[in-house]
Design a protein around this motif. Structure first.
Motif, PDB file in Angstrom:
ATOM      1  N   VAL A  23       0.850  -1.197   0.000  1.00 16.35           N
ATOM      2  CA  VAL A  23       0.000   0.000   0.000  1.00 16.35           C
ATOM      3  C   VAL A  23       0.883   1.244   0.000  1.00 16.35           C
ATOM      4  CG1 VAL A  23      -1.645   1.365   1.352  1.00 16.35           C
ATOM      5  CG2 VAL A  23      -1.997  -1.087   1.086  1.00 16.35           C
ATOM      6  N   LYS A  24       1.862   1.275   0.884  1.00 18.69           N
ATOM      7  CA  LYS A  24       2.752   2.435   0.982  1.00 18.69           C
ATOM      8  C   LYS A  24       3.516   2.665  -0.317  1.00 18.69           C
ATOM      9  CE  LYS A  24       3.457   2.234   5.960  1.00 18.69           C
ATOM     10  NZ  LYS A  24       4.417   1.981   7.050  1.00 18.69           N
ATOM     11  N   LYS A  25       4.041   1.588  -0.894  1.00 19.43           N
ATOM     12  CA  LYS A  25       4.822   1.715  -2.126  1.00 19.43           C
ATOM     13  C   LYS A  25       3.981   2.240  -3.285  1.00 19.43           C
ATOM     14  CE  LYS A  25       8.512  -1.614  -1.427  1.00 19.43           C
ATOM     15  NZ  LYS A  25       9.208  -2.780  -1.964  1.00 19.43           N
ATOM     16  N   PHE A  26       2.784   1.673  -3.464  1.00 16.59           N
ATOM     17  CA  PHE A  26       1.961   2.092  -4.592  1.00 16.59           C
ATOM     18  C   PHE A  26       1.390   3.492  -4.393  1.00 16.59           C
ATOM     19  CE2 PHE A  26       2.157  -2.392  -5.770  1.00 16.59           C
ATOM     20  CZ  PHE A  26       2.441  -2.266  -7.123  1.00 16.59           C
ATOM     21  N   LYS A  27       1.109   3.875  -3.155  1.00 18.46           N
ATOM     22  CA  LYS A  27       0.675   5.254  -2.897  1.00 18.46           C
ATOM     23  C   LYS A  27       1.809   6.223  -3.230  1.00 18.46           C
ATOM     24  CE  LYS A  27      -2.928   4.834   0.602  1.00 18.46           C
ATOM     25  NZ  LYS A  27      -3.316   5.141   1.992  1.00 18.46           N
ATOM     26  N   THR A  34       3.612  11.344 -13.096  1.00 20.63           N
ATOM     27  CA  THR A  34       3.166  12.570 -13.764  1.00 20.63           C
ATOM     28  C   THR A  34       2.065  12.293 -14.770  1.00 20.63           C
ATOM     29  OG1 THR A  34       4.973  12.339 -15.352  1.00 20.63           O
ATOM     30  CG2 THR A  34       5.382  13.752 -13.451  1.00 20.63           C
ATOM     31  N   ASP A  35       2.040  11.090 -15.316  1.00 19.45           N
ATOM     32  CA  ASP A  35       0.997  10.706 -16.260  1.00 19.45           C
ATOM     33  C   ASP A  35      -0.264  10.342 -15.470  1.00 19.45           C
ATOM     34  OD1 ASP A  35      -0.531   8.446 -17.744  1.00 19.45           O
ATOM     35  OD2 ASP A  35       0.688   9.386 -19.315  1.00 19.45           O
ATOM     36  N   GLU A  36      -1.377  10.985 -15.795  1.00 21.88           N
ATOM     37  CA  GLU A  36      -2.610  10.774 -15.025  1.00 21.88           C
ATOM     38  C   GLU A  36      -3.130   9.341 -15.104  1.00 21.88           C
ATOM     39  OE1 GLU A  36      -4.084  12.705 -12.743  1.00 21.88           O
ATOM     40  OE2 GLU A  36      -2.369  14.020 -13.049  1.00 21.88           O
ATOM     41  N   ALA A  37      -2.960   8.688 -16.246  1.00 26.69           N
ATOM     42  CA  ALA A  37      -3.421   7.303 -16.382  1.00 26.69           C
ATOM     43  C   ALA A  37      -2.596   6.386 -15.483  1.00 26.69           C
ATOM     44  CB  ALA A  37      -3.339   6.850 -17.838  1.00 26.69           C
ATOM     45  N   VAL A  38      -1.300   6.602 -15.462  1.00 31.43           N
ATOM     46  CA  VAL A  38      -0.414   5.800 -14.612  1.00 31.43           C
ATOM     47  C   VAL A  38      -0.715   6.089 -13.144  1.00 31.43           C
ATOM     48  CG1 VAL A  38       1.993   5.418 -13.944  1.00 31.43           C
ATOM     49  CG2 VAL A  38       1.395   5.655 -16.362  1.00 31.43           C
ATOM     50  N   LYS A  39      -0.877   7.353 -12.809  1.00 37.45           N
ATOM     51  CA  LYS A  39      -1.198   7.759 -11.446  1.00 37.45           C
ATOM     52  C   LYS A  39      -2.478   7.069 -10.962  1.00 37.45           C
ATOM     53  CE  LYS A  39      -0.617  12.108 -10.211  1.00 37.45           C
ATOM     54  NZ  LYS A  39       0.124  12.386  -8.986  1.00 37.45           N
ATOM     55  N   SER A  40      -3.478   7.051 -11.810  1.00 34.79           N
ATOM     56  CA  SER A  40      -4.751   6.433 -11.468  1.00 34.79           C
ATOM     57  C   SER A  40      -4.605   4.922 -11.279  1.00 34.79           C
ATOM     58  CB  SER A  40      -5.783   6.731 -12.555  1.00 34.79           C
ATOM     59  OG  SER A  40      -6.990   6.098 -12.275  1.00 34.79           O
ATOM     60  N   GLU A  41      -3.884   4.281 -12.157  1.00 30.67           N
ATOM     61  CA  GLU A  41      -3.686   2.827 -12.063  1.00 30.67           C
ATOM     62  C   GLU A  41      -2.929   2.465 -10.786  1.00 30.67           C
ATOM     63  OE1 GLU A  41      -4.203  -1.051 -13.056  1.00 30.67           O
ATOM     64  OE2 GLU A  41      -5.046   0.658 -14.125  1.00 30.67           O
ATOM     65  N   ALA A  46      -2.989   0.460  -5.085  1.00 31.09           N
ATOM     66  CA  ALA A  46      -2.849   0.721  -3.650  1.00 31.09           C
ATOM     67  C   ALA A  46      -4.160   0.441  -2.927  1.00 31.09           C
ATOM     68  CB  ALA A  46      -2.410   2.163  -3.418  1.00 31.09           C
ATOM     69  N   THR A  47      -5.260   0.839  -3.530  1.00 33.95           N
ATOM     70  CA  THR A  47      -6.579   0.609  -2.937  1.00 33.95           C
ATOM     71  C   THR A  47      -6.889  -0.885  -2.832  1.00 33.95           C
ATOM     72  OG1 THR A  47      -7.382   2.728  -3.768  1.00 33.95           O
ATOM     73  CG2 THR A  47      -9.048   1.094  -3.193  1.00 33.95           C
ATOM     74  N   LYS A  48      -6.522  -1.639  -3.851  1.00 34.34           N
ATOM     75  CA  LYS A  48      -6.743  -3.090  -3.814  1.00 34.34           C
ATOM     76  C   LYS A  48      -5.941  -3.741  -2.694  1.00 34.34           C
ATOM     77  CE  LYS A  48      -7.907  -3.591  -8.664  1.00 34.34           C
ATOM     78  NZ  LYS A  48      -7.498  -4.081  -9.976  1.00 34.34           N
ATOM     79  N   HIS A  49      -4.692  -3.303  -2.521  1.00 31.91           N
ATOM     80  CA  HIS A  49      -3.875  -3.873  -1.456  1.00 31.91           C
ATOM     81  C   HIS A  49      -4.386  -3.448  -0.076  1.00 31.91           C
ATOM     82  CE1 HIS A  49      -0.916  -6.162  -3.643  1.00 31.91           C
ATOM     83  NE2 HIS A  49      -0.840  -5.172  -4.524  1.00 31.91           N
ATOM     84  N   GLN A  50      -4.942  -2.251   0.020  1.00 34.33           N
ATOM     85  CA  GLN A  50      -5.551  -1.832   1.285  1.00 34.33           C
ATOM     86  C   GLN A  50      -6.746  -2.722   1.608  1.00 34.33           C
ATOM     87  OE1 GLN A  50      -4.492   0.796   3.485  1.00 34.33           O
ATOM     88  NE2 GLN A  50      -5.831  -0.480   4.744  1.00 34.33           N
ATOM     89  N   SER A  51      -7.499  -3.079   0.577  1.00 34.03           N
ATOM     90  CA  SER A  51      -8.630  -3.987   0.765  1.00 34.03           C
ATOM     91  C   SER A  51      -8.150  -5.361   1.232  1.00 34.03           C
ATOM     92  CB  SER A  51      -9.413  -4.119  -0.541  1.00 34.03           C
ATOM     93  OG  SER A  51     -10.430  -5.065  -0.424  1.00 34.03           O
ATOM     94  N   HIS A  52      -7.060  -5.851   0.645  1.00 37.51           N
ATOM     95  CA  HIS A  52      -6.487  -7.125   1.066  1.00 37.51           C
ATOM     96  C   HIS A  52      -6.086  -7.053   2.540  1.00 37.51           C
ATOM     97  CE1 HIS A  52      -5.024  -7.944  -3.332  1.00 37.51           C
ATOM     98  NE2 HIS A  52      -6.330  -8.059  -3.203  1.00 37.51           N
TER      99      HIS A  52
END
Length: 61
Positions: A23-27, A34-41, A46-52
């Motif tokens: 979670v920390k790494k992906f956040k 800088t790319d919004e698509a990459v930022k969103s992905e 990170a959200t999926k790992h927080q759910s895990h």
């Protein structure tokens, strides 16, 4: 609380630490992107790992 063995608790603890780190790494990566698509992905990952993490933590209580 479920009746977990010492080995199960140890494994659960290791998994929680791993998920917390992911979670920390992906956040962090998301914040640096800088790319919004990459930022969103990266943020979604990170959200999926927080759910895990949350689901694993639920086994403790």
């Amino acid at each position: 609380m479920a009746n977990l063995t010492e080995k199960e608790l140890s494994s659960l603890n290791a998994l929680l630490k791993d998920e917390e780190l992911l979670v920390k790494k992906f956040k962090n990566l998301s914040e640096q992107a800088t790319d919004e698509a990459v930022k969103s992905e990266l943020s979604d990952i990170a959200t999926k790992h927080q759910s895990h993490f949350n689901r694993l933590y639920a086994f403790l209580g």
